[in-house]
Scaffold this motif. Structure first.
Motif, mmCIF file in Angstrom:
data_model
loop_
_atom_site.group_PDB
_atom_site.id
_atom_site.type_symbol
_atom_site.label_atom_id
_atom_site.label_comp_id
_atom_site.label_asym_id
_atom_site.label_seq_id
_atom_site.Cartn_x
_atom_site.Cartn_y
_atom_site.Cartn_z
ATOM 1 N N ALA A 207 0.809 -1.221 0.000
ATOM 2 C CA ALA A 207 0.000 0.000 0.000
ATOM 3 C C ALA A 207 0.840 1.269 0.000
ATOM 4 O O ALA A 207 0.291 2.364 -0.195
ATOM 5 C CB ALA A 207 -0.933 0.006 1.204
ATOM 6 N N TYR B 120 -6.042 -5.012 5.893
ATOM 7 C CA TYR B 120 -6.393 -5.052 4.473
ATOM 8 C C TYR B 120 -7.430 -3.988 4.122
ATOM 9 O O TYR B 120 -7.349 -3.364 3.059
ATOM 10 C CB TYR B 120 -6.893 -6.445 4.104
ATOM 11 N N TRP C 91 -6.566 -0.894 1.443
ATOM 12 C CA TRP C 91 -7.385 -0.537 0.289
ATOM 13 C C TRP C 91 -7.904 0.892 0.422
ATOM 14 O O TRP C 91 -7.972 1.631 -0.576
ATOM 15 C CB TRP C 91 -8.541 -1.517 0.124
ATOM 16 N N ASP C 92 -8.276 1.296 1.627
ATOM 17 C CA ASP C 92 -8.712 2.684 1.840
ATOM 18 C C ASP C 92 -7.609 3.664 1.440
ATOM 19 O O ASP C 92 -7.856 4.660 0.746
ATOM 20 C CB ASP C 92 -9.085 2.902 3.311
ATOM 21 N N TYR D 208 -6.956 3.565 -2.472
ATOM 22 C CA TYR D 208 -8.044 4.154 -3.259
ATOM 23 C C TYR D 208 -8.094 5.674 -3.069
ATOM 24 O O TYR D 208 -8.285 6.429 -4.035
ATOM 25 C CB TYR D 208 -9.365 3.523 -2.852
ATOM 26 N N VAL E 220 -7.163 -1.853 -9.096
ATOM 27 C CA VAL E 220 -7.198 -3.320 -9.002
ATOM 28 C C VAL E 220 -6.240 -3.931 -10.019
ATOM 29 O O VAL E 220 -5.526 -4.901 -9.720
ATOM 30 C CB VAL E 220 -8.629 -3.833 -9.225
ATOM 31 N N VAL F 136 -3.505 -8.964 -0.408
ATOM 32 C CA VAL F 136 -4.288 -7.733 -0.477
ATOM 33 C C VAL F 136 -5.403 -7.879 -1.507
ATOM 34 O O VAL F 136 -6.547 -7.475 -1.276
ATOM 35 C CB VAL F 136 -3.375 -6.537 -0.822
ATOM 36 N N PHE G 27 -10.100 -7.796 -1.634
ATOM 37 C CA PHE G 27 -10.754 -6.711 -2.360
ATOM 38 C C PHE G 27 -12.269 -6.733 -2.171
ATOM 39 O O PHE G 27 -12.891 -5.703 -1.866
ATOM 40 C CB PHE G 27 -10.407 -6.789 -3.846
ATOM 41 N N TRP H 43 -13.335 -5.656 1.306
ATOM 42 C CA TRP H 43 -13.207 -4.206 1.478
ATOM 43 C C TRP H 43 -14.317 -3.464 0.743
ATOM 44 O O TRP H 43 -14.889 -2.505 1.257
ATOM 45 C CB TRP H 43 -11.848 -3.748 0.954
ATOM 46 N N SER I 124 -15.621 0.642 6.041
ATOM 47 C CA SER I 124 -14.536 1.213 5.248
ATOM 48 C C SER I 124 -14.760 2.700 5.024
ATOM 49 O O SER I 124 -15.886 3.163 4.814
ATOM 50 C CB SER I 124 -14.457 0.494 3.898
#
Length: 309
Positions: free
Chosen positions: A55, A67, A71-72, A75, A162, A179, A183, A186, A192
């Motif tokens: 990340a 995880y 992703w937060d 993104y 992705v 990770v 997906f 998440w 989230s």
């Protein structure tokens, strides 16, 4: 010290009950639990370090669910680089999401006396996201614009993200693979910071279309859909023996690989079913045979036939 980054860890709820549950022996129980946590601390730290590397965030920026936090962060960074503002759209959309989920599950109630083969499919959410353009190929552009719901550019950014993580898994990056596996969790996690019900609905629609394409292809190959969901498909056949069913399963798999979208689902035989009785998609019973046991069963049958002679 107050200026240094720190990561606060939270114990499980059962830790708080050790003293009250065992007022006389709590010291021994606490010592045992501390030793267990110390032994696992190296693995815990290595997991967080590897996820933080994927990340590209400081180790202490990852919350308890590493995880979701990863992703937060990825993104939010991708949105910021494209000149977008991250808006937390968390809201109660359980009904809408449940309605979308129903489209990805089906079953054929009844008894199936011939052999069936079950195919496992992997990461359909990732495949639907990566190949969204191929899934929507041929759709009317004006209709797509009407159903965009203002998420077109956001979803394109998510798809690129992705794809970036997926490309790292091709180089056998195990941390990136871990990770990527998280997906879908998440995407649908209301806790989230990036949760967006509109994007969840859009991905669910894409997943339903990918699954529908898979089921249609299997039907054209002579299979009969017994039950299907995001993770597996049970295909009914007219075969009356396990050997014939294994050949049928191999035939179906070989004819799914020419489609790039279906090939990336990585379908594989997980078990064979005999005398399968299905009530609904979650209530079924039958005689299951694992692929690893087929050779053992064949050898046992050969010994029985030889003994009979």
């Amino acid at each position: 010290l107050a200026s240094l980054a720190a990561l606060r860890t939270v114990g499980s709820s059962e830790d708080n009950r050790i003293i009250t549950a065992n007022p006389l022996t709590w010291i021994r129980d606490v010592a045992r639990r501390a030793a267990q946590r110390y032994g696992a601390s190296a693995l815990w730290l290595e997991e967080r370090r590897s996820v933080a590397t994927v990340a590209s965030v400081p180790l202490c920026a990852l919350k308890n669910d590493v995880y979701i936090a990863a992703w937060d962060a990825m993104y939010a960074r991708a949105l910021r680089r494209r000149g977008h503002v991250l808006w937390n759209g968390a809201m109660d959309s359980a009904v809408e999401e449940e309605e979308e989920t129903r489209a990805t599950q089906t079953s054929c109630p009844g008894g199936h006396v011939t052999w069936s083969v079950e195919l496992g499919i992997g990461q359909i959410d990732i495949v639907a996201t990566l190949f969204s353009q191929a899934v929507q190929e041929g759709d009317d552009p004006s209709m797509l614009a009407l159903t965009d719901r203002g998420i077109g550019t956001h979803f394109a950014i998510l798809r690129d993200l992705v794809s970036s993580v997926y490309s790292r898994t091709l180089g056998r990056d195990e941390a990136a693979g871990a990770v990527l596996v998280n997906f879908a969790r998440w995407l649908r996690c209301p806790a989230s910071g990036s949760y967006d019900p509109a994007i969840v609905t859009h991905v669910n629609t894409l997943v339903a279309r990918v699954l529908a394409a898979l089921l249609i292809r299997i039907t054209k190959l002579g299979g009969r859909i017994v039950r299907a969901d995001r993770r597996s498909v049970v295909i009914g056949s007219s075969k009356t023996s396990l050997h014939e069913c294994t050949q049928f399963g191999a035939y179906v798999l070989s004819n799914l690989t020419d489609n790039p979208v279906l090939r990336h689902l990585a379908p594989s035989v997980t078990r064979y079913w005999a005398n399968l009785i299905v009530v609904d998609r979650e209530d079924f019973i039958g005689l299951a045979v694992e692929p690893a046991r087929i050779q053992e069963i064949a050898m046992q049958k050969a010994d029985d036939d030889a003994g009979g002679d």
